[in-house]
Design an enzyme around this catalytic site. Structure first.
Site, PDB file in Angstrom:
ATOM      1  N   ASN A   7       1.762  -3.301  13.069  1.00  0.00           N
ATOM      2  CA  ASN A   7       1.944  -2.011  13.718  1.00  0.00           C
ATOM      3  C   ASN A   7       0.942  -0.990  13.181  1.00  0.00           C
ATOM      4  OD1 ASN A   7       2.817   0.359  14.835  1.00  0.00           O
ATOM      5  ND2 ASN A   7       4.956   0.107  14.303  1.00  0.00           N
ATOM      6  N   ASP A   8       1.204  -0.481  11.977  1.00  0.00           N
ATOM      7  CA  ASP A   8       0.388   0.619  11.468  1.00  0.00           C
ATOM      8  C   ASP A   8      -1.103   0.270  11.386  1.00  0.00           C
ATOM      9  OD1 ASP A   8       2.659   2.151  11.275  1.00  0.00           O
ATOM     10  OD2 ASP A   8       3.039   1.587   9.192  1.00  0.00           O
TER      11      ASP A   8
END
Lengths: 464, 100
Positions: free
Chosen positions: A390-391
Protein backbone atom coordinates in the site's frame (compact mmCIF):
# COMPACT_ATOMS: atom_id res chain seq x y z
CA UNK A 1 48.24 -15.78 25.14
CA UNK A 2 48.34 -19.21 23.61
CA UNK A 3 49.79 -19.11 20.07
CA UNK A 4 47.44 -21.78 18.68
CA UNK A 5 44.50 -19.76 19.92
CA UNK A 6 45.79 -16.59 18.27
CA UNK A 7 46.45 -18.26 14.92
CA UNK A 8 43.06 -19.95 15.08
CA UNK A 9 41.38 -16.61 15.70
CA UNK A 10 43.29 -14.99 12.84
CA UNK A 11 42.06 -17.74 10.50
CA UNK A 12 38.54 -17.17 11.79
CA UNK A 13 38.71 -13.45 11.07
CA UNK A 14 39.97 -14.16 7.53
CA UNK A 15 37.23 -16.70 6.89
CA UNK A 16 34.55 -14.29 8.18
CA UNK A 17 35.74 -11.62 5.75
CA UNK A 18 35.94 -14.08 2.84
CA UNK A 19 32.45 -15.27 3.75
CA UNK A 20 31.04 -11.75 3.72
CA UNK A 21 32.72 -11.07 0.33
CA UNK A 22 30.84 -14.03 -1.11
CA UNK A 23 27.56 -12.71 0.32
CA UNK A 24 27.61 -9.99 -2.32
CA UNK A 25 26.21 -12.22 -5.05
CA UNK A 26 23.29 -14.67 -4.84
CA UNK A 27 25.32 -17.25 -6.76
CA UNK A 28 28.12 -17.41 -4.17
CA UNK A 29 26.22 -16.42 -1.03
CA UNK A 30 25.52 -19.93 0.22
CA UNK A 31 29.18 -20.90 0.09
CA UNK A 32 29.98 -17.61 1.83
CA UNK A 33 27.77 -18.61 4.72
CA UNK A 34 29.51 -22.00 4.89
CA UNK A 35 32.94 -20.35 4.88
CA UNK A 36 31.91 -18.11 7.76
CA UNK A 37 30.55 -21.16 9.58
CA UNK A 38 33.94 -22.91 9.11
CA UNK A 39 35.60 -19.85 10.63
CA UNK A 40 33.26 -20.14 13.58
CA UNK A 41 34.09 -23.83 13.87
CA UNK A 42 37.83 -23.10 14.03
CA UNK A 43 37.34 -20.44 16.70
CA UNK A 44 35.19 -22.85 18.68
CA UNK A 45 37.69 -25.72 18.50
CA UNK A 46 40.77 -23.70 19.48
CA UNK A 47 38.82 -22.14 22.36
CA UNK A 48 37.67 -25.52 23.63
CA UNK A 49 41.26 -26.84 23.44
CA UNK A 50 42.75 -23.77 25.09
CA UNK A 51 40.37 -23.84 28.06
CA UNK A 52 40.09 -27.65 28.30
CA UNK A 53 36.36 -27.03 28.26
CA UNK A 54 35.30 -30.58 27.57
CA UNK A 55 36.64 -31.48 30.98
CA UNK A 56 33.79 -29.27 32.21
CA UNK A 57 30.67 -31.37 31.58
CA UNK A 58 28.29 -28.49 32.28
CA UNK A 59 29.66 -26.44 29.37
CA UNK A 60 29.65 -29.42 27.02
CA UNK A 61 26.06 -30.32 27.85
CA UNK A 62 24.95 -26.69 27.52
CA UNK A 63 26.53 -26.41 24.08
CA UNK A 64 24.99 -29.66 22.87
CA UNK A 65 21.51 -28.71 24.13
CA UNK A 66 21.86 -25.22 22.63
CA UNK A 67 22.92 -26.66 19.28
CA UNK A 68 20.00 -29.07 19.20
CA UNK A 69 17.43 -26.43 20.13
CA UNK A 70 18.95 -23.93 17.67
CA UNK A 71 18.97 -26.40 14.78
CA UNK A 72 15.45 -27.57 15.53
CA UNK A 73 14.06 -24.03 15.68
CA UNK A 74 15.92 -22.97 12.54
CA UNK A 75 14.72 -26.00 10.56
CA UNK A 76 11.11 -25.83 11.73
CA UNK A 77 10.38 -22.15 11.29
CA UNK A 78 8.09 -21.26 8.38
CA UNK A 79 9.54 -18.85 5.85
CA UNK A 80 6.76 -16.36 6.58
CA UNK A 81 7.93 -16.33 10.22
CA UNK A 82 11.51 -15.54 9.23
CA UNK A 83 11.58 -11.91 10.47
CA UNK A 84 10.77 -12.92 14.04
CA UNK A 85 13.27 -15.79 13.89
CA UNK A 86 16.04 -13.41 12.80
CA UNK A 87 15.01 -11.03 15.60
CA UNK A 88 15.07 -13.85 18.14
CA UNK A 89 18.55 -15.14 17.22
CA UNK A 90 19.79 -11.56 17.25
CA UNK A 91 18.42 -11.10 20.77
CA UNK A 92 20.20 -14.28 21.91
CA UNK A 93 23.52 -12.82 20.75
CA UNK A 94 22.87 -9.52 22.52
CA UNK A 95 21.86 -11.36 25.69
CA UNK A 96 24.97 -13.54 25.53
CA UNK A 97 27.24 -10.50 25.13
CA UNK A 98 25.56 -8.76 28.08
CA UNK A 99 25.85 -11.89 30.24
CA UNK A 100 29.54 -12.37 29.41
CA UNK A 101 30.22 -8.78 30.47
CA UNK A 102 28.09 -9.05 33.61
CA UNK A 103 29.85 -12.30 34.52
CA UNK A 104 33.31 -10.87 33.87
CA UNK A 105 32.63 -7.72 35.90
CA UNK A 106 31.03 -9.68 38.70
CA UNK A 107 33.97 -12.05 38.85
CA UNK A 108 36.52 -9.21 38.74
CA UNK A 109 34.74 -7.20 41.41
CA UNK A 110 34.16 -10.10 43.79
CA UNK A 111 37.93 -10.63 43.62
CA UNK A 112 38.50 -6.96 44.30
CA UNK A 113 40.10 -6.34 40.89
CA UNK A 114 39.04 -3.41 38.77
CA UNK A 115 40.32 -1.28 35.94
CA UNK A 116 38.51 1.68 34.42
CA UNK A 117 39.08 0.28 30.90
CA UNK A 118 37.48 -3.04 31.73
CA UNK A 119 34.60 -1.34 33.53
CA UNK A 120 33.85 1.01 30.65
CA UNK A 121 33.82 -1.66 27.95
CA UNK A 122 31.87 -4.06 30.16
CA UNK A 123 29.25 -1.48 31.15
CA UNK A 124 28.87 -0.37 27.52
CA UNK A 125 28.30 -3.99 26.48
CA UNK A 126 25.81 -4.58 29.27
CA UNK A 127 23.85 -1.51 28.20
CA UNK A 128 23.54 -2.18 24.46
CA UNK A 129 23.55 -5.97 24.80
CA UNK A 130 20.60 -5.83 27.20
CA UNK A 131 18.76 -3.34 25.00
CA UNK A 132 19.31 -5.67 22.05
CA UNK A 133 18.13 -8.67 24.09
CA UNK A 134 14.85 -7.30 25.44
CA UNK A 135 14.26 -5.17 22.34
CA UNK A 136 14.63 -8.18 20.06
CA UNK A 137 12.39 -10.31 22.26
CA UNK A 138 9.69 -7.65 22.11
CA UNK A 139 10.16 -7.32 18.34
CA UNK A 140 9.77 -11.11 18.17
CA UNK A 141 6.58 -10.89 20.23
CA UNK A 142 5.17 -8.17 17.99
CA UNK A 143 6.00 -10.01 14.76
CA UNK A 144 4.63 -13.26 16.15
CA UNK A 145 1.53 -11.28 17.18
CA UNK A 146 1.83 -12.31 20.80
CA UNK A 147 2.00 -8.60 21.51
CA UNK A 148 0.00 -6.00 19.60
CA UNK A 149 1.93 -4.85 16.55
CA UNK A 150 0.45 -1.36 16.88
CA UNK A 151 2.69 1.34 18.27
CA UNK A 152 2.24 1.67 22.03
CA UNK A 153 2.74 5.18 23.31
CA UNK A 154 2.12 6.94 26.57
CA UNK A 155 2.56 10.50 27.76
CA UNK A 156 6.05 11.45 28.84
CA UNK A 157 7.60 8.48 27.04
CA UNK A 158 10.58 10.51 25.91
CA UNK A 159 11.06 11.89 29.41
CA UNK A 160 11.02 8.37 30.89
CA UNK A 161 13.51 7.13 28.27
CA UNK A 162 15.76 10.13 28.85
CA UNK A 163 15.63 9.71 32.64
CA UNK A 164 16.47 6.02 32.43
CA UNK A 165 19.42 6.72 30.16
CA UNK A 166 20.61 9.43 32.54
CA UNK A 167 20.35 7.13 35.58
CA UNK A 168 22.20 4.41 33.67
CA UNK A 169 24.96 6.86 32.76
CA UNK A 170 25.30 8.08 36.36
CA UNK A 171 25.40 4.51 37.67
CA UNK A 172 27.97 3.67 35.01
CA UNK A 173 30.21 6.57 35.97
CA UNK A 174 29.92 5.79 39.70
CA UNK A 175 30.73 2.13 39.13
CA UNK A 176 33.69 2.95 36.89
CA UNK A 177 35.19 5.38 39.40
CA UNK A 178 34.64 3.33 42.53
CA UNK A 179 35.37 0.06 40.65
CA UNK A 180 35.03 -3.07 42.76
CA UNK A 181 34.43 -1.51 46.14
CA UNK A 182 30.75 -0.83 45.80
CA UNK A 183 27.79 -2.97 46.46
CA UNK A 184 26.98 -5.28 43.54
CA UNK A 185 23.34 -4.18 43.80
CA UNK A 186 24.26 -1.20 41.68
CA UNK A 187 25.31 -3.52 38.86
CA UNK A 188 21.99 -5.38 38.99
CA UNK A 189 20.05 -2.11 38.99
CA UNK A 190 22.04 -1.06 35.93
CA UNK A 191 21.15 -4.33 34.18
CA UNK A 192 17.45 -3.89 34.97
CA UNK A 193 17.44 -0.34 33.64
CA UNK A 194 19.16 -1.39 30.42
CA UNK A 195 16.70 -4.25 29.93
CA UNK A 196 13.74 -1.92 30.51
CA UNK A 197 15.29 0.49 28.03
CA UNK A 198 15.18 -2.15 25.29
CA UNK A 199 11.45 -2.68 25.86
CA UNK A 200 10.75 1.04 25.88
CA UNK A 201 12.64 1.58 22.63
CA UNK A 202 10.70 -1.08 20.71
CA UNK A 203 7.26 -0.57 22.34
CA UNK A 204 6.30 2.54 20.32
CA UNK A 205 7.43 1.02 17.02
CA UNK A 206 4.79 -0.35 14.70
CA UNK A 207 4.87 -3.18 12.19
CA UNK A 208 5.93 -1.26 9.08
CA UNK A 209 8.93 0.22 10.87
CA UNK A 210 10.20 -3.23 11.83
CA UNK A 211 12.82 -3.46 9.05
CA UNK A 212 14.57 -0.43 10.53
CA UNK A 213 14.41 -1.68 14.10
CA UNK A 214 15.61 -5.18 13.29
CA UNK A 215 18.61 -3.75 11.42
CA UNK A 216 19.34 -1.39 14.29
CA UNK A 217 19.22 -4.15 16.91
CA UNK A 218 21.51 -6.18 14.64
CA UNK A 219 24.02 -3.32 14.71
CA UNK A 220 23.68 -3.09 18.51
CA UNK A 221 24.51 -6.74 19.00
CA UNK A 222 27.53 -6.38 16.71
CA UNK A 223 28.82 -3.45 18.73
CA UNK A 224 28.15 -5.35 21.95
CA UNK A 225 30.29 -8.23 20.66
CA UNK A 226 33.08 -5.84 19.68
CA UNK A 227 33.01 -4.16 23.09
CA UNK A 228 33.22 -7.57 24.75
CA UNK A 229 36.34 -8.11 22.62
CA UNK A 230 37.90 -5.06 24.27
CA UNK A 231 36.93 -6.38 27.70
CA UNK A 232 38.37 -9.86 27.12
CA UNK A 233 41.30 -8.66 24.95
CA UNK A 234 39.98 -10.90 22.21
CA UNK A 235 40.72 -9.66 18.68
CA UNK A 236 38.39 -11.97 16.81
CA UNK A 237 35.46 -10.64 18.83
CA UNK A 238 36.51 -7.10 17.94
CA UNK A 239 36.76 -7.87 14.22
CA UNK A 240 33.56 -9.90 13.99
CA UNK A 241 31.66 -7.37 16.07
CA UNK A 242 32.89 -4.51 13.90
CA UNK A 243 31.80 -6.34 10.73
CA UNK A 244 28.33 -6.92 12.11
CA UNK A 245 28.10 -3.39 13.49
CA UNK A 246 28.97 -1.99 10.05
CA UNK A 247 26.46 -4.24 8.34
CA UNK A 248 23.67 -3.37 10.76
CA UNK A 249 24.43 0.32 10.44
CA UNK A 250 24.36 0.22 6.64
CA UNK A 251 21.07 -1.66 6.60
CA UNK A 252 19.58 0.76 9.13
CA UNK A 253 20.62 3.72 6.99
CA UNK A 254 19.26 2.18 3.82
CA UNK A 255 15.95 1.27 5.46
CA UNK A 256 15.37 4.67 6.99
CA UNK A 257 16.34 6.33 3.70
CA UNK A 258 13.81 4.13 1.91
CA UNK A 259 11.16 5.43 4.31
CA UNK A 260 12.42 8.98 4.03
CA UNK A 261 12.43 9.26 7.79
CA UNK A 262 15.47 9.94 9.94
CA UNK A 263 16.22 7.20 12.41
CA UNK A 264 15.47 9.41 15.45
CA UNK A 265 12.00 9.95 14.03
CA UNK A 266 11.38 6.20 13.89
CA UNK A 267 12.75 5.48 17.34
CA UNK A 268 11.28 8.45 19.14
CA UNK A 269 8.16 9.35 17.19
CA UNK A 270 5.59 6.62 16.75
CA UNK A 271 4.46 6.49 13.15
CA UNK A 272 0.80 6.05 14.05
CA UNK A 273 0.63 9.43 15.77
CA UNK A 274 2.54 11.23 13.07
CA UNK A 275 0.21 9.86 10.43
CA UNK A 276 -3.01 10.82 12.19
CA UNK A 277 -1.68 14.30 12.65
CA UNK A 278 -1.00 14.48 8.91
CA UNK A 279 -4.38 12.97 8.04
CA UNK A 280 -6.22 15.48 10.17
CA UNK A 281 -4.50 18.22 8.20
CA UNK A 282 -6.81 17.17 5.39
CA UNK A 283 -4.95 15.66 2.48
CA UNK A 284 -8.40 14.35 1.49
CA UNK A 285 -7.97 13.64 -2.20
CA UNK A 286 -9.77 10.34 -2.08
CA UNK A 287 -13.30 11.41 -2.86
CA UNK A 288 -13.16 9.68 -6.23
CA UNK A 289 -14.75 6.48 -7.41
CA UNK A 290 -13.18 3.13 -6.67
CA UNK A 291 -13.57 0.68 -9.52
CA UNK A 292 -13.84 -2.95 -8.57
CA UNK A 293 -12.98 -5.75 -10.94
CA UNK A 294 -14.09 -9.36 -11.06
CA UNK A 295 -11.72 -12.30 -11.14
CA UNK A 296 -12.53 -12.78 -14.83
CA UNK A 297 -11.74 -9.13 -15.62
CA UNK A 298 -8.36 -9.47 -13.94
CA UNK A 299 -7.58 -12.72 -15.77
CA UNK A 300 -8.46 -11.16 -19.12
CA UNK A 301 -6.44 -8.02 -18.52
CA UNK A 302 -3.39 -10.08 -17.53
CA UNK A 303 -3.77 -12.58 -20.36
CA UNK A 304 -3.69 -9.90 -23.05
CA UNK A 305 -0.83 -7.90 -21.59
CA UNK A 306 2.70 -8.10 -22.94
CA UNK A 307 4.52 -6.94 -19.82
CA UNK A 308 3.35 -7.35 -16.25
CA UNK A 309 5.08 -6.12 -13.12
CA UNK A 310 4.02 -7.65 -9.82
CA UNK A 311 4.50 -5.48 -6.72
CA UNK A 312 4.34 -7.58 -3.54
CA UNK A 313 3.94 -6.23 -0.02
CA UNK A 314 3.45 -7.47 3.52
CA UNK A 315 -0.11 -8.54 2.62
CA UNK A 316 1.44 -11.26 0.47
CA UNK A 317 3.33 -12.62 3.47
CA UNK A 318 0.24 -12.46 5.68
CA UNK A 319 -1.85 -14.36 3.13
CA UNK A 320 1.05 -16.79 2.45
CA UNK A 321 0.27 -16.43 -1.22
CA UNK A 322 3.82 -16.77 -2.57
CA UNK A 323 3.19 -20.14 -4.28
CA UNK A 324 0.12 -18.73 -6.04
CA UNK A 325 2.18 -15.78 -7.25
CA UNK A 326 4.71 -18.15 -8.78
CA UNK A 327 1.92 -20.21 -10.44
CA UNK A 328 0.47 -17.02 -11.85
CA UNK A 329 3.90 -16.06 -13.19
CA UNK A 330 4.26 -19.45 -14.88
CA UNK A 331 0.76 -19.32 -16.38
CA UNK A 332 1.46 -15.89 -17.81
CA UNK A 333 4.89 -16.95 -19.09
CA UNK A 334 3.18 -19.78 -21.01
CA UNK A 335 1.18 -17.08 -22.78
CA UNK A 336 4.50 -15.30 -23.43
CA UNK A 337 3.67 -12.46 -21.09
CA UNK A 338 6.82 -11.05 -19.51
CA UNK A 339 6.48 -11.03 -15.72
CA UNK A 340 8.83 -9.08 -13.48
CA UNK A 341 8.71 -8.25 -9.80
CA UNK A 342 9.25 -4.74 -8.44
CA UNK A 343 10.42 -4.79 -4.84
CA UNK A 344 10.50 -1.82 -2.51
CA UNK A 345 13.36 -1.89 0.03
CA UNK A 346 11.02 -1.72 3.03
CA UNK A 347 8.27 -4.02 1.75
CA UNK A 348 7.60 -6.53 4.53
CA UNK A 349 8.93 -6.72 8.03
CA UNK A 350 12.68 -7.06 7.54
CA UNK A 351 15.19 -5.97 4.90
CA UNK A 352 14.81 -8.21 1.85
CA UNK A 353 11.69 -9.94 3.22
CA UNK A 354 9.89 -10.18 -0.15
CA UNK A 355 12.94 -11.63 -1.87
CA UNK A 356 13.04 -14.47 0.63
CA UNK A 357 9.34 -15.24 0.28
CA UNK A 358 9.51 -15.30 -3.52
CA UNK A 359 12.71 -17.35 -3.43
CA UNK A 360 10.89 -19.88 -1.27
CA UNK A 361 8.24 -20.16 -4.00
CA UNK A 362 10.99 -20.80 -6.61
CA UNK A 363 10.72 -17.43 -8.30
CA UNK A 364 14.17 -16.96 -9.88
CA UNK A 365 16.01 -14.01 -8.37
CA UNK A 366 16.86 -12.50 -11.76
CA UNK A 367 13.13 -11.72 -12.13
CA UNK A 368 13.24 -9.56 -9.00
CA UNK A 369 14.00 -5.87 -9.59
CA UNK A 370 15.02 -3.26 -7.04
CA UNK A 371 13.10 0.00 -6.90
CA UNK A 372 15.64 2.00 -8.93
CA UNK A 373 15.79 -0.67 -11.63
CA UNK A 374 12.04 -1.09 -12.06
CA UNK A 375 10.85 2.52 -11.74
CA UNK A 376 11.98 3.66 -15.24
CA UNK A 377 10.12 0.67 -16.72
CA UNK A 378 6.64 1.43 -15.39
CA UNK A 379 5.62 3.75 -18.29
CA UNK A 380 6.25 0.86 -20.72
CA UNK A 381 4.44 -1.65 -18.52
CA UNK A 382 0.99 -2.82 -19.59
CA UNK A 383 -0.26 -4.03 -16.21
CA UNK A 384 0.97 -3.65 -12.67
CA UNK A 385 -0.41 -6.13 -10.17
CA UNK A 386 -0.11 -4.81 -6.62
CA UNK A 387 -0.49 -7.59 -4.04
CA UNK A 388 -0.82 -6.53 -0.44
CA UNK A 389 1.36 -3.44 -0.79
CA UNK A 390 0.00 0.00 0.00
CA UNK A 391 2.14 2.86 1.28
CA UNK A 392 5.11 1.99 -0.96
CA UNK A 393 2.89 2.60 -4.03
CA UNK A 394 1.19 5.76 -2.78
CA UNK A 395 1.65 8.58 -5.33
CA UNK A 396 0.95 11.10 -2.54
CA UNK A 397 4.57 10.53 -1.53
CA UNK A 398 5.55 12.14 -4.84
CA UNK A 399 3.02 14.89 -5.37
CA UNK A 400 1.26 15.88 -2.14
CA UNK A 401 3.59 17.94 0.01
CA UNK A 402 1.03 17.80 2.85
CA UNK A 403 1.08 14.02 3.09
CA UNK A 404 3.03 12.36 5.89
CA UNK A 405 4.51 10.08 3.26
CA UNK A 406 5.71 12.99 1.14
CA UNK A 407 9.31 12.51 0.01
CA UNK A 408 9.42 8.78 0.58
CA UNK A 409 10.79 7.01 -2.50
CA UNK A 410 7.99 4.87 -3.94
CA UNK A 411 7.36 2.45 -6.77
CA UNK A 412 5.76 4.59 -9.49
CA UNK A 413 3.08 2.05 -10.34
CA UNK A 414 0.63 4.79 -11.33
CA UNK A 415 2.72 5.38 -14.47
CA UNK A 416 1.77 1.98 -15.91
CA UNK A 417 -1.05 1.58 -18.45
CA UNK A 418 -3.26 -0.29 -16.01
CA UNK A 419 -3.06 -1.08 -12.33
CA UNK A 420 -4.75 -3.95 -10.55
CA UNK A 421 -4.72 -3.90 -6.78
CA UNK A 422 -5.40 -7.03 -4.73
CA UNK A 423 -6.41 -5.95 -1.26
CA UNK A 424 -8.43 -7.31 1.60
CA UNK A 425 -10.59 -4.21 2.03
CA UNK A 426 -10.53 -0.46 1.56
CA UNK A 427 -8.92 -0.02 4.97
CA UNK A 428 -5.92 2.25 4.70
CA UNK A 429 -2.43 0.76 5.13
CA UNK A 430 -0.36 0.60 8.24
CA UNK A 431 0.35 4.30 8.22
CA UNK A 432 -3.38 5.05 8.07
CA UNK A 433 -3.02 7.24 5.01
CA UNK A 434 -5.44 7.24 2.07
CA UNK A 435 -3.97 6.09 -1.20
CA UNK A 436 -5.03 8.16 -4.26
CA UNK A 437 -3.85 5.25 -6.42
CA UNK A 438 -7.11 3.48 -5.65
CA UNK A 439 -9.29 6.15 -7.27
CA UNK A 440 -7.04 6.50 -10.29
CA UNK A 441 -9.20 5.81 -13.41
CA UNK A 442 -6.54 3.31 -14.55
CA UNK A 443 -6.87 1.29 -11.36
CA UNK A 444 -9.13 -1.69 -10.73
CA UNK A 445 -9.48 -3.23 -7.30
CA UNK A 446 -10.03 -6.91 -6.57
CA UNK A 447 -11.02 -7.30 -2.93
CA UNK A 448 -10.41 -10.45 -0.91
CA UNK A 449 -7.70 -12.60 0.60
CA UNK A 450 -4.68 -12.51 -1.73
CA UNK A 451 -4.23 -16.27 -1.70
CA UNK A 452 -7.78 -17.12 -2.76
CA UNK A 453 -8.02 -14.17 -5.18
CA UNK A 454 -4.87 -15.34 -6.91
CA UNK A 455 -5.94 -18.96 -7.16
CA UNK A 456 -9.25 -17.84 -8.67
CA UNK A 457 -7.43 -15.67 -11.18
CA UNK A 458 -5.14 -18.59 -12.09
CA UNK A 459 -8.17 -20.81 -12.71
CA UNK A 460 -9.92 -18.08 -14.70
CA UNK A 461 -6.82 -17.71 -16.89
CA UNK A 462 -7.43 -21.21 -18.29
CA UNK A 463 -10.75 -20.06 -19.68
CA UNK A 464 -9.58 -16.84 -21.29
CA UNK B 1 48.50 -1.63 28.69
CA UNK B 2 47.82 1.57 26.78
CA UNK B 3 49.68 0.12 23.78
CA UNK B 4 47.51 -2.92 23.94
CA UNK B 5 44.36 -0.82 23.93
CA UNK B 6 45.65 1.24 21.02
CA UNK B 7 46.26 -1.89 18.95
CA UNK B 8 42.75 -3.05 19.72
CA UNK B 9 41.35 0.29 18.61
CA UNK B 10 43.37 0.02 15.38
CA UNK B 11 41.90 -3.40 14.73
CA UNK B 12 38.39 -2.18 15.46
CA UNK B 13 38.61 0.86 13.21
CA UNK B 14 40.14 -1.06 10.31
CA UNK B 15 37.52 -3.81 10.64
CA UNK B 16 34.74 -1.20 10.56
CA UNK B 17 36.15 0.18 7.31
CA UNK B 18 36.41 -3.29 5.80
CA UNK B 19 32.85 -3.99 6.91
CA UNK B 20 31.48 -0.81 5.34
CA UNK B 21 33.33 -1.47 2.08
CA UNK B 22 32.18 -5.06 1.80
CA UNK B 23 28.63 -4.68 2.92
CA UNK B 24 27.64 -1.54 1.05
CA UNK B 25 28.00 -3.68 -2.11
CA UNK B 26 25.47 -6.31 -1.04
CA UNK B 27 22.38 -6.09 -3.30
CA UNK B 28 18.99 -5.67 -1.63
CA UNK B 29 17.94 -9.12 -2.90
CA UNK B 30 20.33 -10.53 -0.30
CA UNK B 31 19.51 -8.23 2.60
CA UNK B 32 17.72 -10.89 4.64
CA UNK B 33 20.46 -13.52 4.30
CA UNK B 34 23.05 -10.80 4.94
CA UNK B 35 21.36 -9.87 8.19
CA UNK B 36 20.92 -13.47 9.14
CA UNK B 37 24.55 -14.36 8.31
CA UNK B 38 25.96 -11.41 10.24
CA UNK B 39 23.61 -12.46 13.01
CA UNK B 40 25.37 -15.80 13.09
CA UNK B 41 28.78 -14.07 12.96
CA UNK B 42 28.12 -12.10 16.13
CA UNK B 43 27.51 -15.48 17.72
CA UNK B 44 31.32 -15.48 17.97
CA UNK B 45 30.54 -14.16 21.43
CA UNK B 46 30.37 -17.90 22.14
CA UNK B 47 34.16 -18.08 22.44
CA UNK B 48 34.04 -15.28 25.02
CA UNK B 49 31.32 -17.13 26.89
CA UNK B 50 33.32 -20.38 26.89
CA UNK B 51 36.47 -18.61 28.05
CA UNK B 52 34.52 -16.98 30.89
CA UNK B 53 32.73 -20.18 31.87
CA UNK B 54 36.04 -22.05 32.08
CA UNK B 55 37.63 -19.47 34.34
CA UNK B 56 35.00 -18.56 36.94
CA UNK B 57 34.00 -20.11 40.25
CA UNK B 58 31.05 -19.52 42.51
CA UNK B 59 27.38 -20.21 41.82
CA UNK B 60 26.47 -16.76 40.46
CA UNK B 61 29.37 -16.55 38.02
CA UNK B 62 28.92 -20.10 36.80
CA UNK B 63 25.18 -19.58 36.26
CA UNK B 64 25.75 -16.37 34.35
CA UNK B 65 28.48 -17.80 32.15
CA UNK B 66 26.61 -21.01 31.38
CA UNK B 67 23.53 -18.99 30.43
CA UNK B 68 25.77 -16.95 28.14
CA UNK B 69 27.14 -20.14 26.54
CA UNK B 70 23.58 -21.35 25.97
CA UNK B 71 22.33 -18.14 24.34
CA UNK B 72 25.46 -17.82 22.21
CA UNK B 73 25.18 -21.43 20.99
CA UNK B 74 21.56 -20.82 19.98
CA UNK B 75 22.70 -17.69 18.16
CA UNK B 76 25.53 -19.41 16.26
CA UNK B 77 23.83 -22.65 15.31
CA UNK B 78 20.39 -21.22 14.64
CA UNK B 79 21.87 -18.30 12.71
CA UNK B 80 23.91 -20.45 10.32
CA UNK B 81 21.17 -23.03 9.77
CA UNK B 82 18.55 -20.37 9.03
CA UNK B 83 20.89 -18.53 6.66
CA UNK B 84 21.72 -21.74 4.85
CA UNK B 85 18.03 -22.53 4.52
CA UNK B 86 17.26 -19.09 3.11
CA UNK B 87 20.17 -19.14 0.67
CA UNK B 88 19.32 -22.67 -0.44
CA UNK B 89 16.10 -21.25 -1.89
CA UNK B 90 17.69 -18.59 -4.07
CA UNK B 91 17.77 -19.86 -7.64
CA UNK B 92 18.72 -18.21 -10.87
CA UNK B 93 16.40 -19.95 -13.32
CA UNK B 94 13.07 -21.64 -12.72
CA UNK B 95 14.47 -24.63 -14.62
CA UNK B 96 17.02 -25.26 -11.90
CA UNK B 97 14.59 -26.88 -9.50
CA UNK B 98 16.26 -29.01 -6.86
CA UNK B 99 16.08 -32.72 -7.63
CA UNK B 100 14.71 -34.07 -4.40
Amino acid sequence: MNIVLQIGYLLTAILFILGVIRLRSPATARSGNLIAACGMGIAFIVTIIRYHSFSLPLIGVTIIVGAIVGTYAAKKVRMTAMPQMVALFNGMGGGAAALVSIGKLHSLWTHGISSPGASISALFTVLIGSISFTGSLLAFGKLQEWVSGRPVTFGGQKVVNGLLLLIALILGVVMTISGGRQDLGMLWLYVIIAAAGGLLVVLPIGGADMPVVISLLNAFTGLAAAATGFLLANNVLIIAGALVGASGTILTQQMSRAMNRPIQNIIFGAFGKLATAGGAGGVGATDGVVQTATVEDVATILAYARTVVIVPGYGLAVARAQQEVRQLMEKLNQRSVTVRFGIHPVAGRMPGHMNVLLAEADVPYDNLYEMDAINPQFPQTDVVLVIGANDVTNPAARNQPGSPLYGMPILNVDQAQRIIVLKRSMNPGFAGIDNPLYINPKTSMLFGDAKSSLSHVIRALDEV
Amino acid sequence: MVNHLLIEIYIFVLAVFVGFQLISKVPSVLHTPLMSATNAIHGIILVGAIALAASVHGAVDVTISVAAVFLATLNVVGGYVVTDRILGMFKKKSAERPTE
